[in-house]
Design a protein around this motif. Structure first.
Motif, short mmCIF file in Angstrom:
data_model
loop_
_atom_site.label_atom_id
_atom_site.label_comp_id
_atom_site.label_asym_id
_atom_site.label_seq_id
_atom_site.Cartn_x
_atom_site.Cartn_y
_atom_site.Cartn_z
N ILE A 114 2.99 -33.09 -4.12
CA ILE A 114 1.94 -34.11 -3.98
C ILE A 114 0.68 -33.48 -3.40
CG2 ILE A 114 1.29 -36.24 -2.80
CD1 ILE A 114 4.28 -37.00 -2.82
N ILE A 115 0.85 -32.62 -2.39
CA ILE A 115 -0.30 -31.98 -1.74
C ILE A 115 -1.12 -31.18 -2.76
CG2 ILE A 115 -0.95 -30.16 -0.09
CD1 ILE A 115 1.37 -31.17 1.68
N ASN A 116 -0.43 -30.54 -3.70
CA ASN A 116 -1.12 -29.75 -4.72
C ASN A 116 -1.95 -30.61 -5.66
OD1 ASN A 116 -0.14 -27.30 -3.76
ND2 ASN A 116 1.68 -27.35 -5.07
N LYS A 117 -1.71 -31.91 -5.67
CA LYS A 117 -2.49 -32.84 -6.51
C LYS A 117 -3.69 -33.41 -5.77
CE LYS A 117 0.59 -32.63 -9.87
NZ LYS A 117 0.30 -32.02 -11.18
N ILE A 118 -3.81 -33.09 -4.49
CA ILE A 118 -4.86 -33.66 -3.63
C ILE A 118 -6.02 -32.66 -3.55
CG2 ILE A 118 -5.41 -34.47 -1.29
CD1 ILE A 118 -2.44 -35.20 -1.00
N PRO A 119 -7.28 -33.13 -3.62
CA PRO A 119 -8.41 -32.22 -3.49
C PRO A 119 -8.33 -31.37 -2.23
CG PRO A 119 -9.16 -34.38 -4.19
CD PRO A 119 -7.70 -34.52 -3.87
N GLU A 120 -8.71 -30.09 -2.31
CA GLU A 120 -8.55 -29.16 -1.20
C GLU A 120 -9.34 -29.56 0.04
OE1 GLU A 120 -9.34 -25.18 -2.38
OE2 GLU A 120 -7.74 -25.11 -3.87
N LYS A 121 -10.44 -30.27 -0.15
CA LYS A 121 -11.28 -30.62 1.00
C LYS A 121 -10.68 -31.76 1.83
CE LYS A 121 -14.27 -33.63 -1.81
NZ LYS A 121 -15.67 -33.87 -2.26
N TYR A 318 10.16 -46.73 -3.91
CA TYR A 318 10.07 -47.86 -4.84
C TYR A 318 9.06 -47.66 -5.97
CZ TYR A 318 12.32 -49.87 -0.72
OH TYR A 318 13.16 -50.09 0.34
N ILE A 319 8.30 -46.58 -5.92
CA ILE A 319 7.31 -46.34 -6.97
C ILE A 319 7.27 -44.85 -7.27
CG2 ILE A 319 5.37 -46.11 -5.34
CD1 ILE A 319 3.61 -47.51 -7.44
N ASP A 320 7.21 -44.52 -8.55
CA ASP A 320 7.14 -43.13 -8.98
C ASP A 320 5.75 -42.56 -8.67
OD1 ASP A 320 6.73 -40.82 -10.89
OD2 ASP A 320 8.79 -41.34 -11.41
N ALA A 324 1.91 -43.86 -9.27
CA ALA A 324 1.09 -44.21 -8.11
C ALA A 324 -0.20 -43.39 -8.06
CB ALA A 324 1.90 -43.99 -6.82
N LYS A 325 -0.14 -42.11 -8.44
CA LYS A 325 -1.32 -41.23 -8.29
C LYS A 325 -2.51 -41.70 -9.11
CE LYS A 325 0.07 -37.69 -11.70
NZ LYS A 325 -1.00 -37.92 -12.67
N ASP A 326 -2.24 -42.41 -10.20
CA ASP A 326 -3.33 -42.91 -11.02
C ASP A 326 -4.05 -44.09 -10.36
OD1 ASP A 326 -2.82 -41.02 -13.00
OD2 ASP A 326 -1.42 -42.33 -14.05
N LYS A 327 -3.42 -44.68 -9.36
CA LYS A 327 -4.02 -45.81 -8.65
C LYS A 327 -4.73 -45.37 -7.37
CE LYS A 327 -1.54 -49.59 -8.37
NZ LYS A 327 -2.37 -50.43 -9.24
N ILE A 328 -4.34 -44.20 -6.85
CA ILE A 328 -4.84 -43.75 -5.55
C ILE A 328 -6.20 -43.08 -5.70
CG2 ILE A 328 -4.38 -42.27 -3.56
CD1 ILE A 328 -1.40 -42.44 -4.27
N ASP A 329 -7.12 -43.42 -4.81
CA ASP A 329 -8.42 -42.75 -4.74
C ASP A 329 -8.33 -41.66 -3.66
OD1 ASP A 329 -11.01 -41.92 -4.70
OD2 ASP A 329 -11.84 -43.79 -3.90
#
Length: 354
Positions: A114-121, A318-320, A324-329
């Motif tokens: 998950i961390i690798n999908k998050i912007p580095e900043k 409860y959620i894949d 979920a990542k497509d909903k998260i900003d």
């Protein structure tokens, strides 16, 4: 003659209990077992199966028989645990043993994915919530190797660690439940908020309470113990907070209707929920926090709400994550992974495909 007497007594007992069960009013909920009880079934094709369930649930003195069985196991058979729980005084501990190193490493892999999908900043943090067995006496009770678990996670997770173990003790947890008490969590909120770079302000909360709280561990113990008092911390500014659930729609920070249900702990953020967007209209900034969590966070998050305009709460049980990542900003958001040792030791429950 002796056999006839025993047979007659046996028949009288069976029919006597049956007659009492018929006379007694059916119960809808068992606080002792923390579940809804079966009602008399309709005459349908599965009538016989449902009738069996009904008769078992509404059997006279059911609770007393469960208590008797548990007491015999502990006092006569000298079993230190029953149904994988320890009862020490009036405190119930659910056994968390042994350490599953493979699942612990799997937990780390999922978090790092998950961390690798998050912007580095983004600023990324994690904390580990010890379950109650963490406080059991060493060498007397079976408990996992917590030091080893913590070292595995701390050594391999690509985020900043927030240590809360040194400020917690067994008094911070309910006696009949696995969870911690919200009224004792200001110190945890302070530790988390300050690590997130915010100035912690001690709010003047109004303490509300419910006196007959029997937690999830109570039914497993099979003993009649005193109930807990569930307290929740309220401030008027919570009325300006929007809590939008993917499943339930708009709710309040504290869902007081849940006090009528079996699990009163669900008062915190309405209980099990896969995805929640919390908007704090008391703030006028763009501060954002994303929390990946389990049920322990439900009672901590209200104490963090005052510090962010938007909090996204994701429960990967409860959620894949791919959904979920497509909903998260993720843009300009702080990120916090907040999981208990119970989940870390059973990480297969988290829906992260790696």
């Amino acid at each position: 003659m002796k056999n006839k007497i025993l047979t007659i007594l046996f028949i009288l007992v069976i029919f006597g209990f049956g007659l009492i069960s018929i006379i007694m009013k059916d119960k809808e909920i068992s606080s002792f077992e923390r579940r809804k009880l079966a009602s008399f079934p309709k005459f349908e094709k599965d009538f016989t199966e449902k009738l069996d369930a009904y008769l078992l649930d509404q059997f006279a003195f059911r609770n007393e028989l469960i208590t008797l069985n548990s007491s015999l196991n502990r006092k006569i058979l000298n079993k230190i645990d029953n149904n994988d729980v320890y009862v020490i005084g009036d405190n119930i501990y659910e056994k968390n043993y042994p350490l599953n190193e493979e699942k612990t490493l799997r937990f780390v892999d999922k978090i790092n994915y998950i961390i690798n999908k998050i912007p580095e900043k983004n600023r990324i943090y994690y904390s580990i919530i010890p379950d109650k067995s963490y406080f059991l006496e060493e060498n007397k009770y079976l408990k996992l190797d917590y030091n080893k678990m913590y070292n595995i996670v701390k050594t391999n997770t690509n985020a900043k660690y927030i240590d809360i173990t040194n400020i917690l003790n067994i008094e911070d947890y309910y006696k009949t439940d696995i969870h911690w008490k919200q009224e004792n969590l200001s110190k945890v909120a302070k530790q988390v908020v300050e690590n997130l770079g915010k100035e912690y302000i001690q709010e003047k909360y109004i303490v509300k309470q419910y006196n007959n709280f029997y937690g999830a561990s109570y039914s497993k113990a099979g003993l009649k113990l005193e109930s807990d008092t569930l307290k929740y911390l309220y401030i008027s500014s919570f009325e300006e907070v929007e809590v939008n659930h993917l499943e339930f729609g708009n709710k309040k920070v504290y869902d007081e209707a849940k006090l009528k249900n079996v699990d009163f702990y669900d008062i915190f953020l309405s209980g099990a929920s896969s995805y929640i967007e919390i908007t704090n209209n008391n703030l006028n900034d763009n501060s954002k926090l994303i929390i990946f969590r389990d049920s322990f966070a439900s009672s901590l998050i209200p104490l963090i709400i005052p510090y962010y305009y938007n909090i996204t709460v994701v429960d990967l049980r409860y959620i894949d994550f791919e959904y979920a990542k497509d909903k998260i900003d993720f843009n300009n958001s702080d990120v916090l992974f907040l999981y208990s040792t119970l989940i870390i030791n059973n990480s297969d429950i988290l829906k992260v495909r790696i």
